[in-house]
Design an enzyme around this catalytic site. Sequence first.
Site, PDB file in Angstrom:
ATOM      1  N   LEU A 263      52.777  46.379 -30.546  1.00  0.00           N
ATOM      2  CA  LEU A 263      53.022  47.700 -29.968  1.00  0.00           C
ATOM      3  C   LEU A 263      52.604  48.803 -30.939  1.00  0.00           C
ATOM      4  CD1 LEU A 263      56.561  47.013 -28.407  1.00  0.00           C
ATOM      5  CD2 LEU A 263      54.319  46.962 -27.281  1.00  0.00           C
TER       6      LEU A 263
ATOM      7  N   LEU B 193      60.531  47.837 -17.465  1.00  0.00           N
ATOM      8  CA  LEU B 193      60.150  47.628 -16.060  1.00  0.00           C
ATOM      9  C   LEU B 193      58.756  47.029 -15.955  1.00  0.00           C
ATOM     10  CD1 LEU B 193      62.401  49.985 -15.927  1.00  0.00           C
ATOM     11  CD2 LEU B 193      61.356  50.577 -13.763  1.00  0.00           C
TER      12      LEU B 193
ATOM     13  N   ALA C 194      64.968  45.574 -16.440  1.00  0.00           N
ATOM     14  CA  ALA C 194      64.864  45.526 -14.979  1.00  0.00           C
ATOM     15  C   ALA C 194      64.711  44.065 -14.587  1.00  0.00           C
ATOM     16  CB  ALA C 194      63.662  46.329 -14.498  1.00  0.00           C
TER      17      ALA C 194
ATOM     18  N   TYR D  19      57.734  34.427 -11.326  1.00  0.00           N
ATOM     19  CA  TYR D  19      58.494  35.682 -11.413  1.00  0.00           C
ATOM     20  C   TYR D  19      59.966  35.392 -11.679  1.00  0.00           C
ATOM     21  CZ  TYR D  19      60.055  40.406 -10.088  1.00  0.00           C
ATOM     22  OH  TYR D  19      60.611  41.668 -10.072  1.00  0.00           O
TER      23      TYR D  19
END
Length: 312
Positions: free
Chosen positions: A61, A73, A114, A145
């Site tokens: 990052l 999210l 999330a 998922y």
Amino acid sequence: MNILIAGGAGFLGSHLVDAHIARGDVVTVFDNLSTGKLHNLDAALQTPLFSFSEVDICDPLPPTGSIDIIYHLASPASPKAYLQRPLETLRVGSEGTFRLLELARSNRARFVLASTSEVYGDPLVHPQTETYRGNVEPTSPRSVYDEAKRFAEASTSAFAREHSVNTAIARIFNTYGPRLDTADGRVVSNFITQALAGSDVTIYGTGKQTRSLCFVSDMVSALMALADADLPGPINLGNPDERSVLEIAQIIIEACSSNSPIKFEALPTDDPARRCPDIGRARSLLSWEPVMDLRQGLDETIQWFRLLNQPK
Ligand code: UDP
């Protein structure tokens, strides 16, 4: 406050961005634009409180200033999107989650994951309470998922235990509203697009399966309440107004003043038969409950889809 929203160019993320800017917070978005859209951030990009970085959170990052709240999210979220991106979905839920948790740890930031009603799979307990452990087939197409989010929940919980990161897990149920991606294959976006075009409204299976639809502004206020609370969750966020898919089709056809016929198609593998949140925890711990009526929320969404179709 300084807020980082990973996945902030998506449908839900971009509304969360707007709400935090409206509150006077300084907001940064990391998004790799895999399913997110920069135009969702058009309003935010006009304000000095906002910055966007095209970042894949699975990569190292970039440096950030100090951060108070991190929302995670970042993930393909519609079944069509994650079934087209199976490995990417697994990676962002695992490696991506780890990187954001490390960032939360080094910033002493509040971390809000999330998660999803999909952790309950095809649920055997109805309505779903947070104590229900779920019914997921770990090798089916949908598992990319479901299991990515379950792993993300496990990682979040472990960082809280091992490194005292201040974490929260939100289990988000079906959410709809303006900025839904017209091509993401979800029930509301498909039905509105089809009804406005006068083409067949495609119901998968019998249409007796149920979903409970939450308007996006209600979901945003729930997420912000959770971020501001000192609660770990998991906590269900959604609207318990449960409807059959057939009923959703009929309401949308009527609300669009459409003559579209209904066409029945094959049910996708492992499509959950029923889904409805028990929001007792959210009601008592966050003093939150959804306020938007389904028909009114659909009218606002349809209005937004109509404007999209107008020539510029
Ligand atoms: N669905 C449908 N027709 C469509 C799109 C979805 O009948 O054109 C059904 C789908 O099979 C599921 C429900 O609507 O039972 C909700 O699907 P969606 O993809 O929005 O999200 P899910 O709740 O399955 O994650």
